[in-house]
Write an enzyme that holds these catalytic residues in place. Structure first.
Site, PDB file in Angstrom:
ATOM      1  N   HIS A  75       0.837  -1.203   0.000  1.00 16.32           N
ATOM      2  CA  HIS A  75       0.000   0.000   0.000  1.00 16.32           C
ATOM      3  C   HIS A  75       0.873   1.255   0.000  1.00 16.32           C
ATOM      4  O   HIS A  75       0.647   2.190  -0.782  1.00 16.32           O
ATOM      5  CB  HIS A  75      -0.911  -0.027   1.230  1.00 16.32           C
ATOM      6  CG  HIS A  75      -1.670   1.240   1.469  1.00 16.32           C
ATOM      7  ND1 HIS A  75      -2.994   1.393   1.114  1.00 16.32           N
ATOM      8  CD2 HIS A  75      -1.294   2.407   2.054  1.00 16.32           C
ATOM      9  CE1 HIS A  75      -3.393   2.607   1.450  1.00 16.32           C
ATOM     10  NE2 HIS A  75      -2.379   3.249   2.031  1.00 16.32           N
ATOM     11  N   GLU A  76       1.871   1.274   0.869  1.00 21.10           N
ATOM     12  CA  GLU A  76       2.748   2.447   0.951  1.00 21.10           C
ATOM     13  C   GLU A  76       3.594   2.605  -0.311  1.00 21.10           C
ATOM     14  O   GLU A  76       3.802   3.723  -0.792  1.00 21.10           O
ATOM     15  CB  GLU A  76       3.638   2.359   2.193  1.00 21.10           C
ATOM     16  CG  GLU A  76       2.887   2.295   3.516  1.00 21.10           C
ATOM     17  CD  GLU A  76       1.960   3.482   3.726  1.00 21.10           C
ATOM     18  OE1 GLU A  76       2.197   4.549   3.114  1.00 21.10           O
ATOM     19  OE2 GLU A  76       0.987   3.349   4.489  1.00 21.10           O
ATOM     20  N   HIS A 131       1.551   4.345  -2.838  1.00 23.45           N
ATOM     21  CA  HIS A 131       1.558   5.803  -2.715  1.00 23.45           C
ATOM     22  C   HIS A 131       2.766   6.404  -3.428  1.00 23.45           C
ATOM     23  O   HIS A 131       2.660   7.402  -4.139  1.00 23.45           O
ATOM     24  CB  HIS A 131       1.601   6.203  -1.237  1.00 23.45           C
ATOM     25  CG  HIS A 131       0.277   6.189  -0.557  1.00 23.45           C
ATOM     26  ND1 HIS A 131      -0.813   6.886  -1.027  1.00 23.45           N
ATOM     27  CD2 HIS A 131      -0.137   5.577   0.593  1.00 23.45           C
ATOM     28  CE1 HIS A 131      -1.840   6.703  -0.211  1.00 23.45           C
ATOM     29  NE2 HIS A 131      -1.451   5.909   0.776  1.00 23.45           N
ATOM     30  N   GLU A 136      -6.269   7.146  -1.206  1.00 24.86           N
ATOM     31  CA  GLU A 136      -6.232   5.936  -0.386  1.00 24.86           C
ATOM     32  C   GLU A 136      -6.807   4.749  -1.145  1.00 24.86           C
ATOM     33  O   GLU A 136      -6.303   3.628  -1.034  1.00 24.86           O
ATOM     34  CB  GLU A 136      -6.992   6.152   0.925  1.00 24.86           C
ATOM     35  CG  GLU A 136      -6.286   7.065   1.913  1.00 24.86           C
ATOM     36  CD  GLU A 136      -4.875   6.607   2.211  1.00 24.86           C
ATOM     37  OE1 GLU A 136      -4.662   5.388   2.400  1.00 24.86           O
ATOM     38  OE2 GLU A 136      -3.978   7.466   2.244  1.00 24.86           O
TER      39      GLU A 136
END
EC number: 3.4.24.-
Length: 301
Positions: A147-148, A151, A226
């Site tokens: 997930h990071e 980003h 997100e």
């Protein structure tokens, strides 16, 4: 997801400083005998707004380390198997996402959390909390890291800087237009007179007030990104692992939030707020339920 709160706090501070400098030294370039020169004012505000936002972006990684107490793992000398696994996993996910290996760190917090920040996708930082390391299994932890990395690969911080720069420009512009109106109609400044201390004080206050209100635009982008990072996490680490990680974070949502306030929007999770809570327009994250529902509709393994 802690990255945006830090960015906004830094940006607001830079915005105020830029506003003071503009008011003290640049007023003559947009304030003449006939009043405001709106064209000049807009150009000057755009320059100051973008510069302030870019300074916030360039400072983001350094401030994240200082604010959270992140300790960077030496890629050549991990101290234990957990650190070695983190480095290996981030390296693998980064390669799959097509970005250079970011710095990897751990910060002290019982709450399960993680963040990524940096001024571009090839000069980033990914950091996880000690609580996350202790309570998530490897599949869930890998999903959080994915997930990071999502980003970073999506360039969220750079996009945020551009959005924030435009927002800054309009905040400074309207603060000075309203400040000029108040200075003329409340404090009685006449045509041809230079703005007084009342004008400078009003514009500084309006910079802060309008800056806070305009952050709703940035918060909308934060919520939108997100979903994109969750999708990236699901594609890199598996949809069920991403859902499982989010549900585990939801189980901890009643815990008091240990993340510094200026870093909350950078985090993957937010703990329970104590006391007054801002309206939904100023929330940095969609609810876990909304994020899980979006993942369940995603067509990937």
């Amino acid at each position: 997801m802690m990255r945006i709160g830090l960015f906004l706090l830094t940006n607001l501070a830079v915005l105020v400083v830029a506003g003071i400098i503009l008011s003290l030294f640049g007023v003559g370039s947009y304030h003449g005998a006939g009043g405001l020169n709106l064209g000049n004012l807009l150009v000057i505000c755009f320059v100051f707004g973008m510069v302030g936002s870019l300074i916030s972006l360039l400072m983001s990684k350094w401030m994240a380390k200082k604010t959270t107490g992140t300790e960077i793992i030496d890629p050549n000398a991990p101290r234990n198997q957990a650190e070695a696994w983190l480095l290996q996993t981030v390296a693998e996910l980064s390669q799959r996402a097509g970005i250079q290996m970011p710095e990897v760190g751990i910060f002290p917090s019982y709450q399960s959390n993680a963040f990524a920040t940096g001024w571009n996708k090839n000069d980033a930082l990914v950091s996880v909390s000690t609580g996350l390391m202790e309570r998530m299994n490897k599949d869930e932890l890998r999903a959080v890291l994915a997930h990071e990395i999502g980003h970073v690969a999506n360039g969220d911080m750079v996009t945020l800087a551009l959005i924030q720069g435009v927002v800054n420009a309009f905040v400074m512009f309207f603060a000075r237009v309203v400040g000029d109106f108040i200075d003329r109609n409340v404090f009685g400044r006449q045509d041809g007179e230079a703005p007084g201390m009342g004008y400078f004080a009003i514009t500084i206050v309006l910079d802060i007030v309008f800056g806070i209100l305009a952050s709703a635009i940035v918060m909308w982008f934060s919520r939108h990104r997100e979903y994109r990072a969750d999708e990236a996490g699901a594609r890199l680490a598996g949809k069920q692992a991403m859902i499982s990680a989010l549900l585990r974070l939801q189980a901890e949502s009643e815990m008091p939030d240990q993340m510094p306030k200026e870093m909350k929007a950078f985090a993957i999770a937010e703990g329970k707020e104590q006391g007054f809570s801002l309206a939904a327009l100023f929330q940095t994250h969609p609810s876990i339920e909304q994020r899980v529902a979006a993942l369940q509709q995603l067509n990937c393994p």
